[in-house]
Design a protein around this motif. Structure first.
Motif, mmCIF file in Angstrom:
data_model
loop_
_atom_site.group_PDB
_atom_site.id
_atom_site.type_symbol
_atom_site.label_atom_id
_atom_site.label_comp_id
_atom_site.label_asym_id
_atom_site.label_seq_id
_atom_site.Cartn_x
_atom_site.Cartn_y
_atom_site.Cartn_z
ATOM 1 N N PRO A 44 0.809 -1.224 0.000
ATOM 2 C CA PRO A 44 0.000 0.000 0.000
ATOM 3 C C PRO A 44 0.844 1.277 0.000
ATOM 4 O O PRO A 44 0.805 2.084 0.928
ATOM 5 C CB PRO A 44 -0.820 -0.140 1.282
ATOM 6 N N LYS A 45 1.614 1.453 -1.057
ATOM 7 C CA LYS A 45 2.474 2.630 -1.187
ATOM 8 C C LYS A 45 1.649 3.831 -1.690
ATOM 9 O O LYS A 45 0.593 3.646 -2.311
ATOM 10 C CB LYS A 45 3.634 2.344 -2.134
ATOM 11 N N PRO A 46 2.124 5.053 -1.455
ATOM 12 C CA PRO A 46 1.342 6.238 -1.816
ATOM 13 C C PRO A 46 0.868 6.267 -3.263
ATOM 14 O O PRO A 46 -0.321 6.512 -3.515
ATOM 15 C CB PRO A 46 2.312 7.391 -1.518
ATOM 16 N N GLN A 47 1.765 6.029 -4.211
ATOM 17 C CA GLN A 47 1.375 6.148 -5.613
ATOM 18 C C GLN A 47 0.284 5.153 -5.980
ATOM 19 O O GLN A 47 -0.674 5.495 -6.699
ATOM 20 C CB GLN A 47 2.583 5.958 -6.530
ATOM 21 N N ALA A 48 0.389 3.926 -5.488
ATOM 22 C CA ALA A 48 -0.610 2.903 -5.808
ATOM 23 C C ALA A 48 -1.968 3.255 -5.210
ATOM 24 O O ALA A 48 -3.013 3.080 -5.856
ATOM 25 C CB ALA A 48 -0.143 1.543 -5.287
ATOM 26 N N VAL A 49 -1.979 3.750 -3.984
ATOM 27 C CA VAL A 49 -3.244 4.124 -3.338
ATOM 28 C C VAL A 49 -3.864 5.329 -4.039
ATOM 29 O O VAL A 49 -5.078 5.377 -4.273
ATOM 30 C CB VAL A 49 -3.024 4.403 -1.840
ATOM 31 N N ILE A 50 -3.042 6.300 -4.395
ATOM 32 C CA ILE A 50 -3.557 7.469 -5.113
ATOM 33 C C ILE A 50 -4.118 7.064 -6.469
ATOM 34 O O ILE A 50 -5.180 7.557 -6.893
ATOM 35 C CB ILE A 50 -2.450 8.533 -5.246
ATOM 36 N N SER A 76 -1.674 19.351 8.400
ATOM 37 C CA SER A 76 -1.643 20.227 7.216
ATOM 38 C C SER A 76 -1.550 19.440 5.915
ATOM 39 O O SER A 76 -0.807 19.805 4.996
ATOM 40 C CB SER A 76 -0.477 21.219 7.323
ATOM 41 N N GLY A 77 -2.286 18.333 5.853
ATOM 42 C CA GLY A 77 -2.325 17.535 4.630
ATOM 43 C C GLY A 77 -1.193 16.558 4.457
ATOM 44 O O GLY A 77 -1.166 15.784 3.490
ATOM 45 N N VAL A 78 -0.235 16.569 5.398
ATOM 46 C CA VAL A 78 0.920 15.663 5.333
ATOM 47 C C VAL A 78 0.699 14.488 6.281
ATOM 48 O O VAL A 78 0.366 14.684 7.456
ATOM 49 C CB VAL A 78 2.223 16.402 5.699
ATOM 50 N N THR A 79 0.879 13.272 5.785
ATOM 51 C CA THR A 79 0.680 12.076 6.606
ATOM 52 C C THR A 79 1.962 11.772 7.375
ATOM 53 O O THR A 79 3.025 11.605 6.774
ATOM 54 C CB THR A 79 0.275 10.881 5.727
ATOM 55 N N GLU A 80 1.847 11.707 8.704
ATOM 56 C CA GLU A 80 3.030 11.558 9.555
ATOM 57 C C GLU A 80 3.241 10.137 10.071
ATOM 58 O O GLU A 80 4.363 9.772 10.417
ATOM 59 C CB GLU A 80 2.953 12.530 10.729
ATOM 60 N N THR A 81 2.175 9.356 10.159
ATOM 61 C CA THR A 81 2.300 7.948 10.553
ATOM 62 C C THR A 81 1.415 7.114 9.636
ATOM 63 O O THR A 81 0.462 7.630 9.037
ATOM 64 C CB THR A 81 1.876 7.712 12.018
ATOM 65 N N ALA A 82 1.726 5.818 9.529
ATOM 66 C CA ALA A 82 0.946 4.926 8.661
ATOM 67 C C ALA A 82 1.188 3.488 9.075
ATOM 68 O O ALA A 82 1.710 2.681 8.305
ATOM 69 C CB ALA A 82 1.311 5.146 7.203
ATOM 70 N N ALA A 83 0.800 3.152 10.298
ATOM 71 C CA ALA A 83 1.116 1.835 10.860
ATOM 72 C C ALA A 83 0.565 0.677 10.034
ATOM 73 O O ALA A 83 1.178 -0.389 9.976
ATOM 74 C CB ALA A 83 0.585 1.752 12.294
ATOM 75 N N ASN A 84 -0.581 0.884 9.361
ATOM 76 C CA ASN A 84 -1.198 -0.207 8.615
ATOM 77 C C ASN A 84 -1.104 -0.048 7.105
ATOM 78 O O ASN A 84 -1.803 -0.735 6.359
ATOM 79 C CB ASN A 84 -2.664 -0.351 9.040
ATOM 80 N N LEU A 85 -0.213 0.853 6.661
ATOM 81 C CA LEU A 85 0.019 1.018 5.231
ATOM 82 C C LEU A 85 1.483 0.750 4.909
ATOM 83 O O LEU A 85 1.925 -0.379 5.012
ATOM 84 C CB LEU A 85 -0.438 2.415 4.773
ATOM 85 N N ASP A 86 2.241 1.773 4.533
ATOM 86 C CA ASP A 86 3.632 1.579 4.125
ATOM 87 C C ASP A 86 4.467 2.738 4.656
ATOM 88 O O ASP A 86 3.989 3.876 4.725
ATOM 89 C CB ASP A 86 3.705 1.530 2.589
ATOM 90 N N PHE A 92 4.573 12.282 3.787
ATOM 91 C CA PHE A 92 4.060 12.414 2.424
ATOM 92 C C PHE A 92 2.971 13.478 2.371
ATOM 93 O O PHE A 92 2.026 13.463 3.158
ATOM 94 C CB PHE A 92 3.504 11.069 1.950
ATOM 95 N N ASP A 93 3.085 14.412 1.415
ATOM 96 C CA ASP A 93 2.090 15.487 1.262
ATOM 97 C C ASP A 93 0.920 14.969 0.429
ATOM 98 O O ASP A 93 0.856 15.191 -0.788
ATOM 99 C CB ASP A 93 2.728 16.715 0.609
ATOM 100 N N LEU A 94 -0.003 14.301 1.097
ATOM 101 C CA LEU A 94 -1.128 13.682 0.407
ATOM 102 C C LEU A 94 -2.077 14.736 -0.172
ATOM 103 O O LEU A 94 -2.560 14.585 -1.297
ATOM 104 C CB LEU A 94 -1.891 12.769 1.378
ATOM 105 N N ALA A 95 -2.341 15.793 0.569
ATOM 106 C CA ALA A 95 -3.299 16.805 0.103
ATOM 107 C C ALA A 95 -2.834 17.437 -1.208
ATOM 108 O O ALA A 95 -3.602 17.533 -2.178
ATOM 109 C CB ALA A 95 -3.500 17.872 1.170
ATOM 110 N N THR A 96 -1.579 17.863 -1.268
ATOM 111 C CA THR A 96 -1.064 18.516 -2.475
ATOM 112 C C THR A 96 -0.984 17.550 -3.646
ATOM 113 O O THR A 96 -1.394 17.871 -4.774
ATOM 114 C CB THR A 96 0.331 19.114 -2.206
ATOM 115 N N THR A 97 -0.491 16.341 -3.388
ATOM 116 C CA THR A 97 -0.329 15.349 -4.460
ATOM 117 C C THR A 97 -1.671 14.951 -5.060
ATOM 118 O O THR A 97 -1.834 14.908 -6.291
ATOM 119 C CB THR A 97 0.399 14.104 -3.935
ATOM 120 N N LEU A 98 -2.644 14.675 -4.203
ATOM 121 C CA LEU A 98 -3.956 14.250 -4.700
ATOM 122 C C LEU A 98 -4.690 15.408 -5.369
ATOM 123 O O LEU A 98 -5.407 15.207 -6.358
ATOM 124 C CB LEU A 98 -4.790 13.680 -3.555
#
Length: 235
Positions: A44-50, A76-86, A92-98
């Motif tokens: 479950p990496k960022p690019q694949a989920v996006i 502020s749209g940045v994901t700081e932890t992700a225990a059940n992902l990757d 990762f700046d999810l808000a800006t990327t998405l």
């Protein structure tokens, strides 16, 4: 940003350890589309989920803004932890990327927080826990969110955290009967810890709760995690 009739449509996204879900809400939070779901990509990496979110968004018709519930701490749209992902999600700046992928403004919040926004009455102390791949939590005082609670990673019993004792992997390992007994102990513990007025239990595994619940404890449907998306734009 608006249709000819002035109606703003919000794409609500719920990222989970096992599934990614979307639907479109009207300005009042009422669903305008059927919920669409895909299995969470592995790994479950960022690019694949996006990519999965973008594909799902393409099934939902027109929308003008996006709300995302993410399973971890978000600032502020940045994901700081992700225990059940990757681990690639950390920082990762999810808000800006998405936003760039969907060509619309995006706001991101913890998934349990978003579920809570869709469930709470807005009075007193209200606690939300989500039972799924992991153990999510959200705390509200008179409708105001106490951010980044992440209670699931705090010690619960026998040297293990709430997530270790009540996550999906443990449920499958120990069975529903023992898992429900643990949940009953967790509810009693949380009541003493937070002195809440109301506790809401959501998440994909909430359907497997088979214990008698106190009058101030309520099971909420899993779709609540999407319905809370409209609250991210209340300002």
């Amino acid at each position: 940003m608006v249709e000819k009739n002035g109606a703003i449509r919000t794409l609500s996204v719920d990222i989970g350890g096992s599934g990614v879900k979307v639907l479109v809400l009207d300005i009042t939070g009422k669903p305008l589309t059927e919920r669409a779901r895909r299995e969470t990509p592995q790994p479950p990496k960022p690019q694949a989920v996006i990519d999965a979110i973008v594909a799902l968004a393409g099934t939902q018709g027109e929308f003008h803004r996006v709300s995302v519930g993410f399973p971890g701490v978000v600032r502020s749209g940045v994901t700081e932890t992700a225990a059940n992902l990757d681990p690639e999600w950390i920082g990762f700046d999810l808000a800006t990327t998405l936003s760039k992928r969907l060509n619309n403004p995006v706001r991101v919040i913890n998934d349990a927080d978003m579920q809570g926004l869709g469930a709470i009455a807005g009075k007193g102390v209200e606690l939300v826990i989500t039972l799924g791949t992991g153990f999510g939590s959200a705390l509200f005082v008179d409708g105001k969110l106490v951010p980044n609670l992440e209670m699931g990673h705090h010690e619960f019993r026998k040297g293990e955290t709430y997530e270790e004792q009540l996550g999906r992997a443990t449920l499958e390992k120990v069975g529903e009967k023992k898992w429900n007994r643990r949940l009953q102990k967790a509810i009693a513990s949380l009541e003493h810890l937070f002195n809440y007025d109301y506790l809401y239990i959501g998440g994909g595994e909430a359907v497997r709760v088979h214990i008698e619940l106190p009058s101030n404890v309520k099971i909420i449907p899993n779709i609540t995690g999407l319905l809370g998306g409209i609250a991210l734009w209340k300002d």
